[in-house]
Design a protein around this motif. Structure first.
Motif, short mmCIF file in Angstrom:
data_model
loop_
_atom_site.label_atom_id
_atom_site.label_comp_id
_atom_site.label_asym_id
_atom_site.label_seq_id
_atom_site.Cartn_x
_atom_site.Cartn_y
_atom_site.Cartn_z
N ALA A 342 0.83 -1.21 0.00
CA ALA A 342 0.00 0.00 0.00
C ALA A 342 0.86 1.25 0.00
O ALA A 342 0.58 2.22 -0.73
CB ALA A 342 -0.92 -0.02 1.23
N GLY A 343 1.93 1.25 0.80
CA GLY A 343 2.82 2.41 0.83
C GLY A 343 3.51 2.65 -0.50
O GLY A 343 3.66 3.79 -0.94
N GLY A 348 5.14 5.59 -4.24
CA GLY A 348 6.17 5.25 -5.21
C GLY A 348 6.45 6.30 -6.28
O GLY A 348 7.61 6.64 -6.54
N PRO A 349 5.40 6.87 -6.93
CA PRO A 349 5.67 7.86 -7.99
C PRO A 349 6.43 9.09 -7.52
O PRO A 349 7.09 9.74 -8.33
CB PRO A 349 4.25 8.23 -8.45
CG PRO A 349 3.42 7.03 -8.13
CD PRO A 349 3.98 6.50 -6.85
N TRP A 350 6.36 9.40 -6.24
CA TRP A 350 7.09 10.56 -5.72
C TRP A 350 8.42 10.15 -5.10
O TRP A 350 9.41 10.90 -5.18
CB TRP A 350 6.25 11.28 -4.66
CG TRP A 350 5.02 11.90 -5.24
CD1 TRP A 350 4.92 13.08 -5.94
CD2 TRP A 350 3.70 11.35 -5.23
NE1 TRP A 350 3.63 13.29 -6.35
CE2 TRP A 350 2.86 12.25 -5.92
CE3 TRP A 350 3.15 10.19 -4.70
CZ2 TRP A 350 1.49 12.02 -6.10
CZ3 TRP A 350 1.79 9.96 -4.85
CH2 TRP A 350 0.98 10.86 -5.55
N ALA A 361 11.47 9.39 -12.99
CA ALA A 361 10.25 10.19 -12.86
C ALA A 361 9.23 9.74 -13.90
O ALA A 361 9.58 9.16 -14.93
CB ALA A 361 10.56 11.67 -13.03
N GLY A 362 7.97 9.99 -13.62
CA GLY A 362 6.91 9.68 -14.57
C GLY A 362 6.38 8.27 -14.51
O GLY A 362 5.58 7.85 -15.36
N ILE A 363 6.79 7.49 -13.52
CA ILE A 363 6.27 6.13 -13.36
C ILE A 363 4.93 6.23 -12.64
O ILE A 363 4.86 6.73 -11.52
CB ILE A 363 7.25 5.24 -12.57
CG1 ILE A 363 8.62 5.20 -13.26
CG2 ILE A 363 6.70 3.83 -12.43
CD1 ILE A 363 9.69 4.50 -12.45
N VAL A 367 1.90 1.03 -12.52
CA VAL A 367 3.07 0.15 -12.50
C VAL A 367 3.34 -0.34 -11.08
O VAL A 367 3.60 -1.53 -10.85
CB VAL A 367 4.30 0.89 -13.06
CG1 VAL A 367 5.53 -0.02 -13.02
CG2 VAL A 367 4.05 1.36 -14.47
N PHE A 368 3.26 0.58 -10.13
CA PHE A 368 3.52 0.19 -8.74
C PHE A 368 2.44 -0.76 -8.23
O PHE A 368 2.72 -1.66 -7.43
CB PHE A 368 3.60 1.44 -7.86
CG PHE A 368 4.84 2.25 -8.08
CD1 PHE A 368 6.05 1.85 -7.55
CD2 PHE A 368 4.81 3.40 -8.85
CE1 PHE A 368 7.21 2.58 -7.77
CE2 PHE A 368 5.95 4.14 -9.08
CZ PHE A 368 7.16 3.73 -8.53
#
Length: 462
Positions: A342-343, A348-350, A361-363, A367-368
């Motif tokens: 969950a975390g 993840g994107p940040w 960056a930009g993921i 995806v996560f």
């Protein structure tokens, strides 16, 4: 006084054994934290010092040597959990002769395997040119590489043999001692690295400083084991050929099971990702794999001491404790995996661009989320692997794992080919949940039910 018409009072298991199991797990977790912190500190210290003192080129040679030893260790085949199970049963029945036979047989099996591995590796090092092993870029570096490789090979064979101590410690529920010796080895390695930087800035000495210090810690652990349990000191008169076949077969099954998942899900699938998406795609997949290994380490802190404790409980017919331990492991491991997943999806994107740089960056969250699904399946499988080992089902687990890994490879290729990285991660996680995720819990529960002692029938009233 008990009346004639009532069932006899149930005799509870010896409370001292229950306390011992609980204490062994708590101590193992605490010392594992200490050992892991020392390992991380050693890496943080050794890597920058080595780069600065040796230079980038010679540090690359050191890295190549270390990777070679790590690759060889993946194919290490020794005795498996059968030794710990056998020692647990021998301890429960106070059968010191059985413990002697198990420990001595396991020792000479490991000596034989180490000799074979040593002869093959020595032949390769003696007759194969360095450029053939590492590539043309390493031509002319024989004078640096070969001493480091020979030192590393000798240490590897010694560690391979001394790892038997850790298997015996598992059987006696003394993993905390192994962890404490490992932590002391990390401190010694840090001191040795400092001495090497000052007086002997050579690749071979860096190999000796780090890996030799850890081998010395294992030697100390072995000496302490023999002092406390003299019955496990090896003696040829206690070698049993039939027992050797059992231990070796169990070790092959256990090693195969551990090896196949890493080779398929890390190496083979990583090659697929790189072939399909290039360096950028394989870099992201590599980070995910590193996260998987790192986070699984926290679960290993409790799963590693749990399975020998379950084996010991079953040897004493304390099935109730074994069930409670299994429940605790499922709750801890599952709760940790859910919280971590969950975390990662939320942050993840940040976090990735801040941690790894703007190239990551930009993921997106998707995806996560797909990786989190695979991670949950991976941890669920590990928890069930642990309890399959604890309940003595290594052979069955290995056969199921071989089949699952083959299906995972096919599913990963199909997912990657038709849907990209996200579909690949979902396909892999789905296979894990549907195969070992469904089959192994049933097999664990079946053994725990079958191990339950049959209650005595109440006497018939006169």
């Amino acid at each position: 006084m008990q009346s004639a018409g009532n069932p006899p009072m149930e005799i509870s298991p010896d409370a001292s054994h229950v306390r011992r199991r609980d204490r062994s797990i708590r101590l193992a977790v605490a010392t594992s934290l200490l050992s892991k912190a020392g390992t991380a500190g050693l890496q943080l210290l050794a890597i920058p010092i080595a780069v600065r003192v040796l230079g980038r080129a010679e540090f690359g040679i050191y890295t190549s040597v270390t990777l070679t030893l790590t690759t060889v260790s993946l194919f290490e085949v020794g005795v498996g959990p059968a030794l710990a199970h056998g020692l647990a049963k021998a301890s429960a029945s106070a059968d010191r002769d059985q413990a002697r036979a198990l420990a001595s047989t396991a020792f000479f099996v490991m000596v034989a395997v180490a000799l074979v591995v040593g002869l093959v590796a020595s032949a390769v090092l003696s007759f194969m040119p360095v450029a053939n092993l590492y590539g043309e870029a390493f031509a002319g570096q024989e004078g640096v590489l070969r001493p480091a490789l020979w030192a590393g090979l000798g240490l590897f064979l010694l560690v391979f043999l001394l790892n038997l101590t850790e298997r015996i410690r598992e059987g006696y529920l003394e993993i905390a001692t192994t962890n404490a010796c490992g932590a002391a080895g990390n401190v010694l390695a840090a001191l040795a690295v400092g001495i090497g930087v000052r007086f002997m800035p050579q690749v071979w000495f860096l190999v000796l400083a780090i890996h030799g210090s850890l081998a010395l810690a294992k030697l100390v652990n072995t000496g302490l084991l023999w002092r406390k349990h003299p019955e496990v000191m090896p003696s040829w008169k206690w070698f049993r050929p039939g027992m050797a076949r059992l231990l070796m077969g169990d070790g092959l099954a256990f090693s195969t099971c551990c090896l196949i998942t890493g080779v398929v899900e890390y190496n083979v699938v990583g090659w697929m990702v790189g072939h399909d998406g290039g360096p950028a795609a394989v870099a992201l997949y590599g980070v995910f794999i590193s996260l998987t290994i790192m986070q699984a380490g926290f679960v290993l802190m409790i799963s590693t001491p749990t399975w020998p404790a379950v084996a010991e409980a079953l040897a004493r017919e304390d099935v109730g404790w074994a069930r409670r331990a299994a429940g605790r492991l499922y709750r801890f491991g599952g709760g940790f995996a859910l919280a971590s997943a969950a975390g990662l999806v939320a942050l993840g994107p940040w976090v990735f661009p801040w941690w790894l740089g703007p190239e990551f960056a930009g993921i997106g969250h998707g995806v996560f989320a797909c990786y989190a699904f695979y991670f949950l399946a991976h941890i669920w499988r590990h928890l069930n692997h642990t309890l399959m080992i604890g309940t003595g089902q290594v052979g069955r687990m290995a056969r199921i794992q071989l089949l699952e890994s083959a299906v995972v490879a096919v599913a990963a290729w199909l997912g990657l080919h038709f849907g990209g990285l996200n579909a690949m991660l979902l396909a892999m996680g789905g296979v894990l949940f549907l195969m070992t995720g469904r089959i192994l819990p049933v097999m664990v529960a079946r053994v725990l039910r079958r191990s339950e002692p049959v209650p005595a029938s109440p006497p018939r009233p006169a």
